[in-house]
Write a protein that holds these residues in place. Structure first.
Motif, mmCIF file in Angstrom:
data_model
loop_
_atom_site.group_PDB
_atom_site.id
_atom_site.type_symbol
_atom_site.label_atom_id
_atom_site.label_comp_id
_atom_site.label_asym_id
_atom_site.label_seq_id
_atom_site.Cartn_x
_atom_site.Cartn_y
_atom_site.Cartn_z
ATOM 1 N N THR A 127 42.507 24.799 51.898
ATOM 2 C CA THR A 127 43.244 26.028 52.149
ATOM 3 C C THR A 127 42.695 27.128 51.267
ATOM 4 O O THR A 127 42.585 26.965 50.049
ATOM 5 N N ILE A 128 42.316 28.250 51.876
ATOM 6 C CA ILE A 128 41.887 29.414 51.097
ATOM 7 C C ILE A 128 43.143 30.207 50.735
ATOM 8 O O ILE A 128 43.918 30.592 51.616
ATOM 9 N N PRO A 129 43.390 30.450 49.454
ATOM 10 C CA PRO A 129 44.597 31.178 49.042
ATOM 11 C C PRO A 129 44.617 32.601 49.593
ATOM 12 O O PRO A 129 43.574 33.167 49.958
ATOM 13 N N PRO A 130 45.791 33.216 49.620
ATOM 14 C CA PRO A 130 45.893 34.615 50.056
ATOM 15 C C PRO A 130 45.334 35.558 48.995
ATOM 16 O O PRO A 130 45.116 35.151 47.852
ATOM 17 N N PRO A 131 45.111 36.822 49.356
ATOM 18 C CA PRO A 131 44.628 37.796 48.362
ATOM 19 C C PRO A 131 45.602 37.920 47.194
ATOM 20 O O PRO A 131 46.813 37.764 47.348
ATOM 21 N N PHE A 132 45.064 38.177 46.015
ATOM 22 C CA PHE A 132 45.880 38.361 44.826
ATOM 23 C C PHE A 132 45.323 39.530 44.029
ATOM 24 O O PHE A 132 44.197 39.972 44.239
ATOM 25 N N LYS A 133 46.103 40.031 43.097
ATOM 26 C CA LYS A 133 45.733 41.224 42.339
ATOM 27 C C LYS A 133 45.320 40.861 40.922
ATOM 28 O O LYS A 133 46.021 40.128 40.228
ATOM 29 N N VAL A 134 44.163 41.376 40.513
ATOM 30 C CA VAL A 134 43.661 41.223 39.145
ATOM 31 C C VAL A 134 43.356 42.605 38.591
ATOM 32 O O VAL A 134 42.748 43.433 39.262
ATOM 33 N N GLU A 135 43.773 42.851 37.372
ATOM 34 C CA GLU A 135 43.465 44.115 36.704
ATOM 35 C C GLU A 135 42.699 43.822 35.422
ATOM 36 O O GLU A 135 43.151 43.037 34.581
ATOM 37 N N LEU A 136 41.512 44.442 35.282
ATOM 38 C CA LEU A 136 40.733 44.341 34.052
ATOM 39 C C LEU A 136 41.144 45.493 33.141
ATOM 40 O O LEU A 136 40.857 46.657 33.425
ATOM 41 N N LEU A 137 41.824 45.165 32.045
ATOM 42 C CA LEU A 137 42.377 46.192 31.168
ATOM 43 C C LEU A 137 41.334 46.765 30.226
ATOM 44 O O LEU A 137 41.297 47.976 29.988
ATOM 45 N N ASP A 138 40.467 45.895 29.650
ATOM 46 C CA ASP A 138 39.395 46.387 28.793
ATOM 47 C C ASP A 138 38.387 45.269 28.558
ATOM 48 O O ASP A 138 38.652 44.093 28.835
ATOM 49 N N THR A 139 37.221 45.678 28.024
ATOM 50 C CA THR A 139 36.150 44.751 27.678
ATOM 51 C C THR A 139 35.623 45.146 26.314
ATOM 52 O O THR A 139 35.279 46.315 26.101
#
Length: 341
Positions: A127-139
């Motif tokens: 099963t391919i999971p549904p879209p999800f949200k990722v936020e890159l805050l800093d590096t």
């Protein structure tokens, strides 16, 4: 692509690691088994790697046997054929590669069936999971326990009512620079057609152009976590390096720091630490079966079970009729460049 057929190398390592005395291996009449590995990634075309296992014995090369005559079928969850994948000749692969043409859908169930003449049919569901949200805050470049690292600060949002299996990992992909040119309406690469380039370069319409070419050659970058909620903390603690950092998430946002060993970010020809290329950082939501496979692989790396007081750990698998794993993945990719191409 990144865990290609670790099953047999791990087995060989179990037989060889830690021995101080050379012991001859007895003959082995085990029947070769079909091995299938695939990470079905949303919005990508399907790729499946197929090989044959070999019994471990004296003088036997432990590499997998290539399979160029497999019938690899991608189906929906009800067994309706979607497409038959084509064999791709690629000398850089240690196993045979089969590739489809149609992009995979997020939130969908797939069935994979692989048939090799004279062997059992192998099948698996993913099963391919549904879209999800990722936020890159800093590096930030910093130190972790005295090691130079690159720190990523991520927030992964939950999907209501869904348990997410989150995987973070990084690779260094080799990149080469080549010149492409046009001759009689056809585009060529200079490295493969030097004589033709010498003819075409003085002709109108040659249009030479330098291109970055991404190679099918990857170096895994060791990664770290200091997050006590990471499932890695149940394996080897927070001061070790891992192939993947793994989280089980449900209902709450996941805010965490992900660390990469900085020595692999840029190339160092004198020390041969890393190839010239680009750094690929992945944040993935994966199927549970694939997550269990990745988690147990991290355990196997640290506890091969050679000590008689320790029970050997078995890699998780969801294939029927053979060996291997078929997983589903929805991923966010961050590409970074530190080398001069």
């Amino acid at each position: 692509m990144k865990y290609l057929f670790i099953l047999l190398p791990v087995l060989c390592g179990l037989l060889m690691t830690g021995c101080e005395q050379e012991l001859p291996l007895p003959g082995n009449n085990a029947i070769p088994r079909e091995v299938v590995y695939s990470e079905l990634v949303a919005n990508n075309v399907p790729e499946v790697r197929v090989g044959k296992s070999k019994p471990v014995g004296p003088g036997i090369n432990t590499g997998f046997e290539l399979v160029e005559n497999a019938d690899v079928q991608l189906m929906d969850k009800n067994g309706q054929l979607l497409e038959t994948l084509s064999y791709v000749r690629d000398s850089s692969n240690a196993v045979s590669l089969y590739r489809g043409k149609n992009s995979l859908d997020a939130g969908r169930n797939y069935k994979l069936q692989v048939m090799v003449p004279g062997m059992k049919t192998v099948s698996a569901m993913a099963t391919i999971p549904p879209p999800f949200k990722v936020e890159l805050l800093d590096t930030v470049r910093t130190l972790l326990n005295g090691r130079p690292v690159l720190r990523f600060h991520f927030t992964v949002s939950p999907i209501p009512g869904v348990k997410q299996y989150v995987v973070m990992e990084a690779l260094k992909q080799s990149v080469t620079v080549d010149t492409s040119f046009t001759y009689q309406g056809v585009r060529y690469r200079k490295s493969e057609n030097e004589d033709l380039y010498q003819i075409a370069k003085n002709l109108p319409g040659c249009n030479p152009k330098k291109d970055s070419i991404y190679m099918n050659d990857y170096l895994r970058i060791p990664c770290y976590t200091q997050d006590e909620t990471a499932d890695n903390n149940q394996i080897g603690g927070l001061n070790e390096n891992y192939n993947s950092i793994l989280f089980t998430q449900q209902g709450k946002p996941l805010t965490t720091n992900f660390y990469l060993n900085a020595t692999a970010l840029s190339s160092s020809p004198a020390e041969a630490i890393a190839p010239v290329g680009r750094v690929l950082v992945y944040v993935k939501s994966v199927s549970k079966e694939y997550y269990d496979f990745l988690l147990t692989y991290e355990k196997v790396k640290r506890n091969p079970g050679l000590n008689s007081l320790i029970q050997a750990i078995q890699l998780k698998s969801n294939t029927q009729g053979g060996l291997g794993i078929v997983g589903g993945s929805y991923q966010k990719l961050y590409s970074l460049y530190y080398d001069v191409l």
